[in-house]
Motif scaffolding. Structure first.
Motif, PDB file in Angstrom:
ATOM      1  N   ASN A 208       0.855  -1.179   0.000  1.00 48.31           N
ATOM      2  CA  ASN A 208       0.000   0.000   0.000  1.00 48.31           C
ATOM      3  C   ASN A 208       0.895   1.235   0.000  1.00 48.31           C
ATOM      4  O   ASN A 208       1.733   1.386   0.879  1.00 48.31           O
ATOM      5  N   PHE A 209       0.746   2.070  -1.022  1.00 52.22           N
ATOM      6  CA  PHE A 209       1.614   3.241  -1.185  1.00 52.22           C
ATOM      7  C   PHE A 209       3.083   2.840  -1.125  1.00 52.22           C
ATOM      8  O   PHE A 209       3.919   3.541  -0.551  1.00 52.22           O
ATOM      9  N   GLY A 210       3.410   1.692  -1.727  1.00 48.54           N
ATOM     10  CA  GLY A 210       4.794   1.243  -1.837  1.00 48.54           C
ATOM     11  C   GLY A 210       5.364   0.569  -0.616  1.00 48.54           C
ATOM     12  O   GLY A 210       6.496   0.100  -0.637  1.00 48.54           O
ATOM     13  N   GLU A 211       4.581   0.482   0.456  1.00 48.20           N
ATOM     14  CA  GLU A 211       5.075  -0.140   1.679  1.00 48.20           C
ATOM     15  C   GLU A 211       4.314  -1.423   1.972  1.00 48.20           C
ATOM     16  O   GLU A 211       3.149  -1.591   1.577  1.00 48.20           O
ATOM     17  N   MET A 212       4.966  -2.343   2.690  1.00 47.59           N
ATOM     18  CA  MET A 212       4.330  -3.592   3.051  1.00 47.59           C
ATOM     19  C   MET A 212       3.423  -3.403   4.255  1.00 47.59           C
ATOM     20  O   MET A 212       3.858  -2.914   5.292  1.00 47.59           O
ATOM     21  N   LEU A 213       2.160  -3.794   4.083  1.00 45.54           N
ATOM     22  CA  LEU A 213       1.226  -3.767   5.205  1.00 45.54           C
ATOM     23  C   LEU A 213       1.281  -5.074   5.988  1.00 45.54           C
ATOM     24  O   LEU A 213       1.109  -5.088   7.209  1.00 45.54           O
ATOM     25  N   ALA A 214       1.464  -6.186   5.265  1.00 44.44           N
ATOM     26  CA  ALA A 214       1.442  -7.494   5.922  1.00 44.44           C
ATOM     27  C   ALA A 214       2.118  -8.511   5.018  1.00 44.44           C
ATOM     28  O   ALA A 214       2.205  -8.330   3.802  1.00 44.44           O
ATOM     29  N   SER A 215       2.584  -9.599   5.630  1.00 48.20           N
ATOM     30  CA  SER A 215       3.154 -10.707   4.873  1.00 48.20           C
ATOM     31  C   SER A 215       2.969 -11.982   5.679  1.00 48.20           C
ATOM     32  O   SER A 215       2.852 -11.951   6.912  1.00 48.20           O
ATOM     33  N   GLY A 216       2.927 -13.112   4.978  1.00 49.22           N
ATOM     34  CA  GLY A 216       2.794 -14.400   5.647  1.00 49.22           C
ATOM     35  C   GLY A 216       1.776 -15.279   4.964  1.00 49.22           C
ATOM     36  O   GLY A 216       1.500 -15.128   3.757  1.00 49.22           O
ATOM     37  N   ALA A 217       1.184 -16.212   5.727  1.00 50.85           N
ATOM     38  CA  ALA A 217       0.152 -17.089   5.184  1.00 50.85           C
ATOM     39  C   ALA A 217      -1.004 -16.249   4.646  1.00 50.85           C
ATOM     40  O   ALA A 217      -1.436 -15.295   5.285  1.00 50.85           O
ATOM     41  N   THR A 218      -1.481 -16.597   3.465  1.00 51.61           N
ATOM     42  CA  THR A 218      -2.445 -15.753   2.764  1.00 51.61           C
ATOM     43  C   THR A 218      -3.696 -15.455   3.593  1.00 51.61           C
ATOM     44  O   THR A 218      -4.141 -14.315   3.679  1.00 51.61           O
ATOM     45  N   ARG A 219      -4.269 -16.480   4.208  1.00 51.94           N
ATOM     46  CA  ARG A 219      -5.497 -16.269   4.968  1.00 51.94           C
ATOM     47  C   ARG A 219      -5.263 -15.307   6.128  1.00 51.94           C
ATOM     48  O   ARG A 219      -6.087 -14.420   6.390  1.00 51.94           O
ATOM     49  N   ALA A 220      -4.122 -15.460   6.804  1.00 53.85           N
ATOM     50  CA  ALA A 220      -3.824 -14.556   7.915  1.00 53.85           C
ATOM     51  C   ALA A 220      -3.605 -13.134   7.414  1.00 53.85           C
ATOM     52  O   ALA A 220      -4.028 -12.159   8.060  1.00 53.85           O
ATOM     53  N   VAL A 221      -2.964 -13.001   6.266  1.00 48.87           N
ATOM     54  CA  VAL A 221      -2.743 -11.677   5.687  1.00 48.87           C
ATOM     55  C   VAL A 221      -4.070 -11.012   5.352  1.00 48.87           C
ATOM     56  O   VAL A 221      -4.292  -9.827   5.642  1.00 48.87           O
ATOM     57  N   LEU A 222      -4.977 -11.770   4.740  1.00 45.35           N
ATOM     58  CA  LEU A 222      -6.265 -11.205   4.348  1.00 45.35           C
ATOM     59  C   LEU A 222      -7.138 -10.874   5.549  1.00 45.35           C
ATOM     60  O   LEU A 222      -8.020 -10.015   5.465  1.00 45.35           O
ATOM     61  N   ASP A 223      -6.898 -11.565   6.668  1.00 46.41           N
ATOM     62  CA  ASP A 223      -7.676 -11.301   7.881  1.00 46.41           C
ATOM     63  C   ASP A 223      -7.114 -10.155   8.710  1.00 46.41           C
ATOM     64  O   ASP A 223      -7.741  -9.731   9.684  1.00 46.41           O
ATOM     65  N   ASP A 224      -5.939  -9.654   8.337  1.00 44.85           N
ATOM     66  CA  ASP A 224      -5.308  -8.584   9.091  1.00 44.85           C
ATOM     67  C   ASP A 224      -6.176  -7.324   9.053  1.00 44.85           C
ATOM     68  O   ASP A 224      -6.607  -6.880   7.981  1.00 44.85           O
ATOM     69  N   ALA A 225      -6.436  -6.743  10.198  1.00 49.60           N
ATOM     70  CA  ALA A 225      -7.328  -5.586  10.288  1.00 49.60           C
ATOM     71  C   ALA A 225      -6.798  -4.401   9.492  1.00 49.60           C
ATOM     72  O   ALA A 225      -7.569  -3.671   8.851  1.00 49.60           O
ATOM     73  N   GLN A 226      -5.499  -4.191   9.512  1.00 50.39           N
ATOM     74  CA  GLN A 226      -4.908  -3.061   8.788  1.00 50.39           C
ATOM     75  C   GLN A 226      -5.078  -3.249   7.285  1.00 50.39           C
ATOM     76  O   GLN A 226      -5.350  -2.290   6.551  1.00 50.39           O
ATOM     77  N   VAL A 227      -4.940  -4.487   6.825  1.00 51.00           N
ATOM     78  CA  VAL A 227      -5.117  -4.787   5.405  1.00 51.00           C
ATOM     79  C   VAL A 227      -6.566  -4.537   4.995  1.00 51.00           C
ATOM     80  O   VAL A 227      -6.843  -3.911   3.967  1.00 51.00           O
ATOM     81  N   GLN A 228      -7.488  -5.008   5.787  1.00 46.52           N
ATOM     82  CA  GLN A 228      -8.902  -4.824   5.459  1.00 46.52           C
ATOM     83  C   GLN A 228      -9.278  -3.348   5.425  1.00 46.52           C
ATOM     84  O   GLN A 228     -10.021  -2.900   4.540  1.00 46.52           O
ATOM     85  N   GLU A 229      -8.753  -2.588   6.360  1.00 50.59           N
ATOM     86  CA  GLU A 229      -9.071  -1.159   6.401  1.00 50.59           C
ATOM     87  C   GLU A 229      -8.505  -0.423   5.197  1.00 50.59           C
ATOM     88  O   GLU A 229      -9.163   0.445   4.608  1.00 50.59           O
ATOM     89  N   ALA A 230      -7.278  -0.782   4.797  1.00 49.17           N
ATOM     90  CA  ALA A 230      -6.605  -0.052   3.729  1.00 49.17           C
ATOM     91  C   ALA A 230      -7.027  -0.488   2.334  1.00 49.17           C
ATOM     92  O   ALA A 230      -6.995   0.308   1.393  1.00 49.17           O
ATOM     93  N   TYR A 231      -7.453  -1.754   2.190  1.00 46.94           N
ATOM     94  CA  TYR A 231      -7.648  -2.254   0.836  1.00 46.94           C
ATOM     95  C   TYR A 231      -8.890  -3.107   0.662  1.00 46.94           C
ATOM     96  O   TYR A 231      -9.716  -2.862  -0.202  1.00 46.94           O
TER      97      TYR A 231
END
Length: 237
Positions: A208-231
């Motif tokens: 997001n804006f060139g920076e990493m918000l999250a990394s790891g197992a896909t399901r955990a990444v998609l469940d990340d609150a920051q990821v959901q809020e931003a994207y």
């Protein structure tokens, strides 16, 4: 297979990618997601040598490849596709793929043989003699993948290959991506569809804006609150 550490790319005062680090293991399908303008294609351009890095390092199978030219990186086993497919004008489907096969096979007969094999792997052998500019959108996507795999990569970067496809076309292409992966090709893919990333990719990163918000197992990444809020928003719920 791939180790990226502190990768950054700036254009003047604009940081398109900043301090991105991740690893890709042999044999996996690795996802990269993020909104438009997040730096996903810029990241691919840096990994494939199309753009020089402003910071960081990239290692392929333990060998540092940042600073090498695109054709040198290709010969080491990393190939990539482009969002906008541009076939060579006035050339057949087979001739388009044969150009890529020359990266490994300088003899014309050998290059043509491997080009035909690549077309067979994406289900386009029957279109070999067709003018490449007459292909449909879905066929253009397959042509782009065929050109990439004709270079015999061990790591294949797919940049939004499902964009513009119908649900049926996307499902068929996903099956071919699985088959290519099962044949021993590690894959990194940029894709906007959360269901497809969830289905295909064991691990993923979010930009997001060139920076990493999250990394790891896909399901955990998609469940990340920051990821959901931003994207992802309600799409991930």
């Amino acid at each position: 297979m791939l180790a990226v550490a502190g990768l950054g790319k700036s254009f003047g005062g604009l940081k398109a990618v900043s301090d991105v680090s991740f690893t890709v293991m042999p044999g996996e399908i690795f996802g990269i997601i993020g909104p438009n303008g997040a730096g996903k294609t810029t990241l691919f351009n840096c990994l494939s040598g199309l753009l020089p890095l402003s910071a960081g390092t990239v290692h392929l199978d333990g060998r540092r490849i940042d600073g090498l030219r695109p054709h040198e990186i290709c010969r080491l086993g990393l190939a990539r596709t482009f969002q906008i497919v541009r076939p060579f004008h006035g050339m057949s489907v087979l001739e388009n793929v044969k150009v890529a096969a020359f990266a490994r096979h300088p003899a014309s007969a050998a290059a043509e043989q491997h080009a035909r094999l690549a077309l067979g792997r994406v289900g386009m052998a029957h279109l070999a003699d067709l003018d490449a500019e007459r292909l449909s959108v879905a066929e253009m996507r397959r042509l782009e993948i065929a050109r990439a795999i004709a270079t015999e990569p061990r790591l294949l970067l797919l940049d939004e290959m499902l964009a513009g496809l119908t649900a049926t076309e996307a499902a068929a292409l996903c099956e071919q991506i699985r088959r290519i992966n099962a044949e021993g090709v590690t894959i990194m893919m940029v894709e906007h569809s959360v269901p497809i990333i969830s289905e295909l990719c064991g691990n993923a990163i979010v930009l997001n804006f060139g920076e990493m918000l999250a990394s790891g197992a896909t399901r955990a990444v998609l469940d990340d609150a920051q990821v959901q809020e931003a994207y992802l928003g309600s799409a991930a719920s």
